[in-house]
Design an enzyme around this catalytic site. Structure first.
Site, PDB file in Angstrom:
ATOM      1  CE1 TYR A  85     -79.254  47.881   4.532  1.00 58.14           C
ATOM      2  CE2 TYR A  85     -80.394  46.632   6.244  1.00 58.14           C
ATOM      3  CZ  TYR A  85     -79.374  46.735   5.308  1.00 58.14           C
ATOM      4  OH  TYR A  85     -78.496  45.689   5.135  1.00 58.14           O
ATOM      5  CB  THR A 111     -79.844  42.218   5.129  1.00 64.35           C
ATOM      6  OG1 THR A 111     -80.274  42.192   6.479  1.00 64.35           O
ATOM      7  CG2 THR A 111     -80.877  43.004   4.329  1.00 64.35           C
ATOM      8  CG  ASP A 112     -81.209  38.775   9.166  1.00 61.00           C
ATOM      9  OD1 ASP A 112     -81.026  39.998   9.018  1.00 61.00           O
ATOM     10  OD2 ASP A 112     -80.958  38.179  10.237  1.00 61.00           O
ATOM     11  CD  GLU A 113     -82.105  44.845   9.376  1.00 60.65           C
ATOM     12  OE1 GLU A 113     -82.867  45.774   9.088  1.00 60.65           O
ATOM     13  OE2 GLU A 113     -81.156  44.964  10.160  1.00 60.65           O
ATOM     14  CE  LYS A 128     -78.745  44.773   0.992  1.00 56.40           C
ATOM     15  NZ  LYS A 128     -77.450  44.915   0.253  1.00 56.40           N
TER      16      LYS A 128
HETATM   17  P1  NAD Z   1     -70.753  49.360   5.322  1.00 57.22           P
HETATM   18  O1  NAD Z   1     -71.708  50.473   5.502  1.00 57.22           O
HETATM   19  O2  NAD Z   1     -69.709  49.112   6.340  1.00 57.22           O
HETATM   20  O3  NAD Z   1     -69.996  49.528   3.921  1.00 57.22           O
HETATM   21  C1  NAD Z   1     -70.658  49.923   2.753  1.00 57.22           C
HETATM   22  C2  NAD Z   1     -69.598  50.291   1.714  1.00 57.22           C
HETATM   23  O4  NAD Z   1     -70.284  50.640   0.487  1.00 57.22           O
HETATM   24  C3  NAD Z   1     -68.763  51.514   2.115  1.00 57.22           C
HETATM   25  O5  NAD Z   1     -67.397  51.272   1.834  1.00 57.22           O
HETATM   26  C4  NAD Z   1     -69.315  52.634   1.243  1.00 57.22           C
HETATM   27  O6  NAD Z   1     -68.358  53.636   0.935  1.00 57.22           O
HETATM   28  C5  NAD Z   1     -69.740  51.861   0.001  1.00 57.22           C
HETATM   29  N1  NAD Z   1     -70.788  52.562  -0.757  1.00 57.22           N
HETATM   30  C6  NAD Z   1     -71.929  53.105  -0.260  1.00 57.22           C
HETATM   31  N2  NAD Z   1     -72.621  53.689  -1.244  1.00 57.22           N
HETATM   32  C7  NAD Z   1     -71.911  53.502  -2.393  1.00 57.22           C
HETATM   33  C8  NAD Z   1     -72.120  53.866  -3.743  1.00 57.22           C
HETATM   34  N3  NAD Z   1     -73.192  54.571  -4.124  1.00 57.22           N
HETATM   35  N4  NAD Z   1     -71.191  53.511  -4.669  1.00 57.22           N
HETATM   36  C9  NAD Z   1     -70.078  52.804  -4.297  1.00 57.22           C
HETATM   37  N5  NAD Z   1     -69.830  52.446  -3.031  1.00 57.22           N
HETATM   38  C10 NAD Z   1     -70.735  52.789  -2.089  1.00 57.22           C
HETATM   39  O7  NAD Z   1     -71.661  48.074   5.086  1.00 57.22           O
HETATM   40  P2  NAD Z   1     -71.413  46.562   5.550  1.00 57.22           P
HETATM   41  O8  NAD Z   1     -71.910  46.413   6.932  1.00 57.22           O
HETATM   42  O9  NAD Z   1     -70.034  46.171   5.196  1.00 57.22           O
HETATM   43  O10 NAD Z   1     -72.449  45.812   4.590  1.00 57.22           O
HETATM   44  C11 NAD Z   1     -72.047  45.384   3.297  1.00 57.22           C
HETATM   45  C12 NAD Z   1     -73.227  44.687   2.623  1.00 57.22           C
HETATM   46  O11 NAD Z   1     -73.639  43.579   3.409  1.00 57.22           O
HETATM   47  C13 NAD Z   1     -74.467  45.573   2.466  1.00 57.22           C
HETATM   48  O12 NAD Z   1     -75.036  45.293   1.205  1.00 57.22           O
HETATM   49  C14 NAD Z   1     -75.385  45.131   3.594  1.00 57.22           C
HETATM   50  O13 NAD Z   1     -76.732  45.319   3.233  1.00 57.22           O
HETATM   51  C15 NAD Z   1     -75.033  43.658   3.692  1.00 57.22           C
HETATM   52  N6  NAD Z   1     -75.230  43.046   5.019  1.00 57.22           N
HETATM   53  C16 NAD Z   1     -74.658  43.622   6.133  1.00 57.22           C
HETATM   54  C17 NAD Z   1     -74.803  42.988   7.361  1.00 57.22           C
HETATM   55  C18 NAD Z   1     -74.178  43.561   8.624  1.00 57.22           C
HETATM   56  O14 NAD Z   1     -74.451  43.064   9.704  1.00 57.22           O
HETATM   57  N7  NAD Z   1     -73.342  44.585   8.532  1.00 57.22           N
HETATM   58  C19 NAD Z   1     -75.522  41.795   7.460  1.00 57.22           C
HETATM   59  C20 NAD Z   1     -76.104  41.251   6.308  1.00 57.22           C
HETATM   60  C21 NAD Z   1     -75.933  41.883   5.088  1.00 57.22           C
HETATM   61  O1  DAU Z   2     -79.573  41.690  10.300  1.00 57.07           O
HETATM   62  C1  DAU Z   2     -78.632  42.169   9.388  1.00 57.07           C
HETATM   63  C2  DAU Z   2     -78.481  43.666   9.529  1.00 57.07           C
HETATM   64  O2  DAU Z   2     -77.759  43.896  10.744  1.00 57.07           O
HETATM   65  C3  DAU Z   2     -77.759  44.314   8.358  1.00 57.07           C
HETATM   66  O3  DAU Z   2     -78.519  44.144   7.197  1.00 57.07           O
HETATM   67  C4  DAU Z   2     -77.522  45.807   8.612  1.00 57.07           C
HETATM   68  O4  DAU Z   2     -76.753  46.370   7.562  1.00 57.07           O
HETATM   69  C5  DAU Z   2     -76.755  45.955   9.928  1.00 57.07           C
HETATM   70  O5  DAU Z   2     -76.600  47.332  10.229  1.00 57.07           O
HETATM   71  C6  DAU Z   2     -77.500  45.248  11.062  1.00 57.07           C
HETATM   72  O6  DAU Z   2     -78.731  45.920  11.340  1.00 57.07           O
HETATM   73  P1  DAU Z   2     -79.231  46.192  12.836  1.00 57.07           P
HETATM   74  O7  DAU Z   2     -80.167  47.327  12.831  1.00 57.07           O
HETATM   75  O8  DAU Z   2     -79.671  44.922  13.476  1.00 57.07           O
HETATM   76  O9  DAU Z   2     -77.811  46.613  13.508  1.00 57.07           O
HETATM   77  P2  DAU Z   2     -77.462  47.696  14.609  1.00 57.07           P
HETATM   78  O10 DAU Z   2     -76.054  47.445  15.036  1.00 57.07           O
HETATM   79  O11 DAU Z   2     -77.814  49.084  14.180  1.00 57.07           O
HETATM   80  O12 DAU Z   2     -78.428  47.314  15.820  1.00 57.07           O
HETATM   81  C7  DAU Z   2     -78.385  46.026  16.425  1.00 57.07           C
HETATM   82  C8  DAU Z   2     -79.473  45.993  17.491  1.00 57.07           C
HETATM   83  O13 DAU Z   2     -79.076  46.873  18.548  1.00 57.07           O
HETATM   84  C9  DAU Z   2     -80.820  46.493  17.021  1.00 57.07           C
HETATM   85  O14 DAU Z   2     -81.838  45.753  17.654  1.00 57.07           O
HETATM   86  C10 DAU Z   2     -80.866  47.942  17.486  1.00 57.07           C
HETATM   87  C11 DAU Z   2     -80.044  47.924  18.749  1.00 57.07           C
HETATM   88  N1  DAU Z   2     -79.278  49.156  19.056  1.00 57.07           N
HETATM   89  C12 DAU Z   2     -78.499  49.687  18.077  1.00 57.07           C
HETATM   90  C13 DAU Z   2     -77.757  50.830  18.338  1.00 57.07           C
HETATM   91  C14 DAU Z   2     -76.901  51.447  17.239  1.00 57.07           C
HETATM   92  C15 DAU Z   2     -79.320  49.685  20.334  1.00 57.07           C
HETATM   93  O15 DAU Z   2     -80.032  49.195  21.219  1.00 57.07           O
HETATM   94  N2  DAU Z   2     -78.581  50.818  20.589  1.00 57.07           N
HETATM   95  C16 DAU Z   2     -77.804  51.415  19.644  1.00 57.07           C
HETATM   96  O16 DAU Z   2     -77.166  52.475  19.928  1.00 57.07           O
END
Ligand code: NAD
Ligand code: DAU
Length: 360
Positions: free
Chosen positions: A166, A141-143, A170
């Site tokens: 988180y 992630t970019d975080e 990561k």
């Molecule tokens: P998600 O939470 O939707 O899915 C995570 C999956 O991992 C689920 O199916 C869960 O059951 C599985 N999991 C969790 N713990 C586990 C364990 N101990 N063993 C096996 N499986 C397990 O997450 P996502 O949003 O699809 O993100 C996937 C990956 O991409 C993550 O590594 C996250 O850090 C990265 N990522 C997400 C975003 C985003 O915006 N969602 C952006 C950048 C990177």
């Molecule tokens: O940047 C990549 C990341 O993006 C991933 O690594 C994470 O897995 C993914 O969850 C996401 O993280 P964020 O914290 O940015 O996503 P989230 O959807 O939780 O929140 C997006 C923005 O919106 C953040 O600034 C917080 C805000 N927010 C979120 C929720 C859930 C609100 O204002 N209200 C809300 O109820």
């Protein structure tokens, strides 16, 4: 554009971790329907609250035995070793993680276990395969880079400054993946991506949460003043970027992936309200913007993320295809058409089904 030291990898047995989650399920669907990949996919997922086998119902039903599901926890090293040898794993795309920042503030221990210990176990299992192991792609992630001010972009050489449990977990997993490449010559690539949106995202994340709350006439919670900025990428574009890196990215390298779509949170929430008012007006015709509620800010809330994706663009020729406007509309429409999927999540029926199928 490709340089001399890039390679085209051919994997026979690709382990995808976290394939029942949001991005993992989109990635498996992309591999099967839209890529040149012809090997087997072994999806390892422990099915936490975020893992939903329904996300891959179409694939599981139609592509067996090319697609195989194994319910397993990546924290269980013994089980991983058994899966690696049973399926002769020669490549990994590692998605499995605890992924929600708010949860990491409440229960950080789960994040340390899955994101750090789980990644370590996978790296060890990959290392034990020796020369037959071709690639470990680590999805990150970019975080990990922390927060930007109003100017600038994250580059691959931006120092790590994670803010939440988180992002710290990561960051640790990125360091481990890089260390296994440097120390043990494990073939590793890493990608750091911005916020994804699209189909099958669990409705705890901003976009699906706002869509579903708005449909039910519930409050739309916006943290702080709503001026935090994220760089949004349509999930299918992310999948394509990952596959591009897996095929031709340079071993040992990190690639940033972004959407070139910086948006303030409040602007997104307003856009969703307007799209819904247009295609599914409220029963009383009241504009959904009235539901917006500013709530207490997230502790440690990063102000702004924005990605410089010049490296993947110049080296591998990848750029995002979907615009935020069209991608958001498609996403809203997807949620409107998924009554059963939404209902099963809201009622917890998907978890009851998992217990019946696999035990606790
Ligand atoms: P998600 O939470 O939707 O899915 C995570 C999956 O991992 C689920 O199916 C869960 O059951 C599985 N999991 C969790 N713990 C586990 C364990 N101990 N063993 C096996 N499986 C397990 O997450 P996502 O949003 O699809 O993100 C996937 C990956 O991409 C993550 O590594 C996250 O850090 C990265 N990522 C997400 C975003 C985003 O915006 N969602 C952006 C950048 C990177
Ligand atoms: O940047 C990549 C990341 O993006 C991933 O690594 C994470 O897995 C993914 O969850 C996401 O993280 P964020 O914290 O940015 O996503 P989230 O959807 O939780 O929140 C997006 C923005 O919106 C953040 O600034 C917080 C805000 N927010 C979120 C929720 C859930 C609100 O204002 N209200 C809300 O109820």
């Amino acid at each position: 554009m490709k340089t001399d030291n890039q390679r085209n990898a051919e994997f026979k047995n690709l382990l995808v971790t976290g394939g029942c989650g949001f991005i993992g399920s989109n990635f498996i669907r992309f591999l099967i329907n839209n890529s040149n990949f012809s090997g087997r996919i072994i999806n390892v997922d422990s099915l936490t609250y975020a893992g939903n086998p329904e996300n891959l119902e179409d694939i599981a039903g139609n592509f067996s035995p090319r697609y195989i599901f194994q319910k397993a926890d990546i924290c269980n090293a013994g089980k991983l070793e058994a899966i690696f040898s049973q399926y002769d794993i020669d490549a990994i795309c590692h998605f499995a993680a605890e992924s929600h920042v708010d949860r990491s503030i409440k229960t950080p221990g789960d994040f340390i276990q899955t994101n750090i210990v789980g990644t370590f176990n996978l790296l060890e299992a990959a290392k034990s395969r020796g020369d037959q192991f071709k690639l470990f792609h680590h999805v990150s992630t970019d975080e990990v880079y922390g927060s930007l001010g109003s100017e600038g972009l994250f580059r691959e050489d931006t120092p790590y400054r994670p803010s939440s449990p988180y992002s710290a977990s990561k960051a640790a997993s990125d360091h481990l993946a890089r260390a296994y490449h440097k120390t043990f010559a494990l073939p590793v690539t890493i990608s750091n991506c911005s916020n994804n949106y699209g189909s099958y995202q669990f409705p705890e994340k901003l976009i699906p949460l706002i869509v579903l709350n708005a449909l039910e006439g519930k409050q739309l919670p916006v943290y702080g003043d709503g001026k935090n900025v994220r760089d949004w990428l349509y999930v299918v574009d992310h999948c394509e970027a990952i596959w591009t890196i897996m095929q031709s990215g340079r071993i040992g390298e990190t690639y940033n992936i972004g959407g070139n779509a910086e948006m303030e949170n409040i602007a997104i929430v307003r856009l969703i309200c307007d799209i819904l008012d247009e295609i599914r007006p409220a029963a009383d015709n009241a504009p959904r913007r009235h539901l917006i509620t500013f709530v207490k800010d997230r502790p440690g809330h990063d102000l702004r993320y924005a990605i410089d994706f010049t490296k993947i663009k110049n080296e591998l020729g990848w750029s995002p295809r979907e615009s935020f406007q069209s991608g958001l509309r498609k996403t809203v429409e997807w949620y409107l058409n998924q009554n059963q999927w939404v209902e099963n999540i809201k009622t917890g029926a998907y978890q009851t089904w998992i217990k019946e199928q696999y035990g606790s």
